[in-house]
Write an enzyme that holds these catalytic residues in place. Sequence first.
Site, PDB file in Angstrom:
ATOM      1  N   ASP A  31       0.872  -1.177   0.000  1.00 54.01           N
ATOM      2  CA  ASP A  31       0.000   0.000   0.000  1.00 54.01           C
ATOM      3  C   ASP A  31       0.908   1.225   0.000  1.00 54.01           C
ATOM      4  O   ASP A  31       1.533   1.550   1.013  1.00 54.01           O
ATOM      5  CB  ASP A  31      -0.895  -0.009   1.239  1.00 54.01           C
ATOM      6  CG  ASP A  31      -1.812   1.211   1.311  1.00 54.01           C
ATOM      7  OD1 ASP A  31      -1.709   2.103   0.437  1.00 54.01           O
ATOM      8  OD2 ASP A  31      -2.620   1.278   2.257  1.00 54.01           O
TER       9      ASP A  31
ATOM     10  N   ASN B 243       3.434   5.418 -11.085  1.00 55.52           N
ATOM     11  CA  ASN B 243       2.330   5.313 -12.038  1.00 55.52           C
ATOM     12  C   ASN B 243       0.972   5.165 -11.361  1.00 55.52           C
ATOM     13  O   ASN B 243      -0.039   5.547 -11.933  1.00 55.52           O
ATOM     14  CB  ASN B 243       2.571   4.113 -12.957  1.00 55.52           C
ATOM     15  CG  ASN B 243       1.317   3.708 -13.693  1.00 55.52           C
ATOM     16  OD1 ASN B 243       0.889   4.368 -14.628  1.00 55.52           O
ATOM     17  ND2 ASN B 243       0.698   2.614 -13.259  1.00 55.52           N
TER      18      ASN B 243
ATOM     19  N   TYR C 273      -8.665  15.081  -8.276  1.00 58.08           N
ATOM     20  CA  TYR C 273      -7.703  14.509  -9.219  1.00 58.08           C
ATOM     21  C   TYR C 273      -6.866  15.606  -9.877  1.00 58.08           C
ATOM     22  O   TYR C 273      -5.635  15.500  -9.947  1.00 58.08           O
ATOM     23  CB  TYR C 273      -8.458  13.710 -10.276  1.00 58.08           C
ATOM     24  CG  TYR C 273      -7.587  12.950 -11.242  1.00 58.08           C
ATOM     25  CD1 TYR C 273      -7.001  11.750 -10.873  1.00 58.08           C
ATOM     26  CD2 TYR C 273      -7.386  13.416 -12.545  1.00 58.08           C
ATOM     27  CE1 TYR C 273      -6.213  11.031 -11.770  1.00 58.08           C
ATOM     28  CE2 TYR C 273      -6.607  12.707 -13.445  1.00 58.08           C
ATOM     29  CZ  TYR C 273      -6.023  11.516 -13.053  1.00 58.08           C
ATOM     30  OH  TYR C 273      -5.247  10.821 -13.953  1.00 58.08           O
TER      31      TYR C 273
ATOM     32  N   LYS D 225      -2.806  15.983  -9.389  1.00 59.85           N
ATOM     33  CA  LYS D 225      -1.917  15.868 -10.539  1.00 59.85           C
ATOM     34  C   LYS D 225      -1.137  17.160 -10.782  1.00 59.85           C
ATOM     35  O   LYS D 225       0.013  17.114 -11.245  1.00 59.85           O
ATOM     36  CB  LYS D 225      -2.722  15.476 -11.786  1.00 59.85           C
ATOM     37  CG  LYS D 225      -3.277  14.061 -11.741  1.00 59.85           C
ATOM     38  CD  LYS D 225      -2.176  13.021 -11.581  1.00 59.85           C
ATOM     39  CE  LYS D 225      -2.689  11.593 -11.738  1.00 59.85           C
ATOM     40  NZ  LYS D 225      -1.620  10.581 -11.565  1.00 59.85           N
TER      41      LYS D 225
ATOM     42  N   ALA E   8      -7.057   8.714 -21.478  1.00 62.84           N
ATOM     43  CA  ALA E   8      -6.458   7.414 -21.764  1.00 62.84           C
ATOM     44  C   ALA E   8      -7.418   6.287 -21.410  1.00 62.84           C
ATOM     45  O   ALA E   8      -8.187   6.372 -20.447  1.00 62.84           O
ATOM     46  CB  ALA E   8      -5.158   7.253 -20.986  1.00 62.84           C
TER      47      ALA E   8
ATOM     48  N   THR F  40      -7.873   3.483 -19.675  1.00 62.73           N
ATOM     49  CA  THR F  40      -7.382   2.710 -18.541  1.00 62.73           C
ATOM     50  C   THR F  40      -8.561   2.358 -17.628  1.00 62.73           C
ATOM     51  O   THR F  40      -9.649   2.925 -17.762  1.00 62.73           O
ATOM     52  CB  THR F  40      -6.339   3.500 -17.735  1.00 62.73           C
ATOM     53  OG1 THR F  40      -6.981   4.638 -17.141  1.00 62.73           O
ATOM     54  CG2 THR F  40      -5.198   3.971 -18.638  1.00 62.73           C
TER      55      THR F  40
END
Length: 265
Positions: free
Chosen positions: A63, A90, A157, A161, A190, A192
């Site tokens: 974690d 990532n 988010y 970022k 993307a 994902t």
Amino acid sequence: MTTLAGKIALITGAGSGMGLKTAQLLARDGATVVLIGRRQEALDSVEDSIRADGGIAHAMRADITDADDVTRVLDRVRTELGPVDVLVNNAGSSSSVLNPQWLPHEEWRQVLEVNLTAVFQLTQAVLPGMLGRSTGTIVTVSSLAAVNPNLLGGAAYGAAKAGVRNFMTFLHNTFRNQGLRAITVLPGEADTPILDNRARPPAEEERASMVQPEDVAEAIRLAVTLPQRVVLQEMVVAPTRQRDTSTDIEISRGVGAPADAATQA
């Protein structure tokens, strides 16, 4: 391009998406890849695929938001494999509620912990060794939400970022003359697994024209395998065609709103 033979590359979020593809590419270039994530079964599957391809991989569940867990894994890597040469931050997470009017504090904290605080903790753990050897590469996957935040990614988010992009620029400005390469990758929309959590998950035909995980992995591979004298400080990896996201944004606006939101406005 340089070979990664003999190099140790630690990759977070390696169980799927960009992390999986990055691990496979770096292993093909000769790196010993350490796969970090929360799901042991997924990591084991990636490890098996890399070994079947002739590469070297080690799955280590952790974690990354837990500082003690980070220390445990890094100690194990140093003891069993050696010092980390390449760190790829990532792993990412987004909130289910995107509008800051309704965003629960706990979701805000969780998104910042994964996307920003964990990057700091992992970087702090590997930095002394890299600076001591006067060489090392840290790659962090940020997002174009860092420069164009909106309800598509959400308030938490975008803030996380942007914060991690700033942190990576700090590392570049501070330690480049000590041999550290700090690289930020900013993917556009993307395809994902994180898309599955959106208020309106994009359809398959929409995902087909997005950036694919292997596209971002190829960019990371390029940055890592260039000679140490060269740093690709920041890379934008965006879809050639930009889709209309206005409907998605409007749907996202009301997610998490109380039933009487209209009367409160």
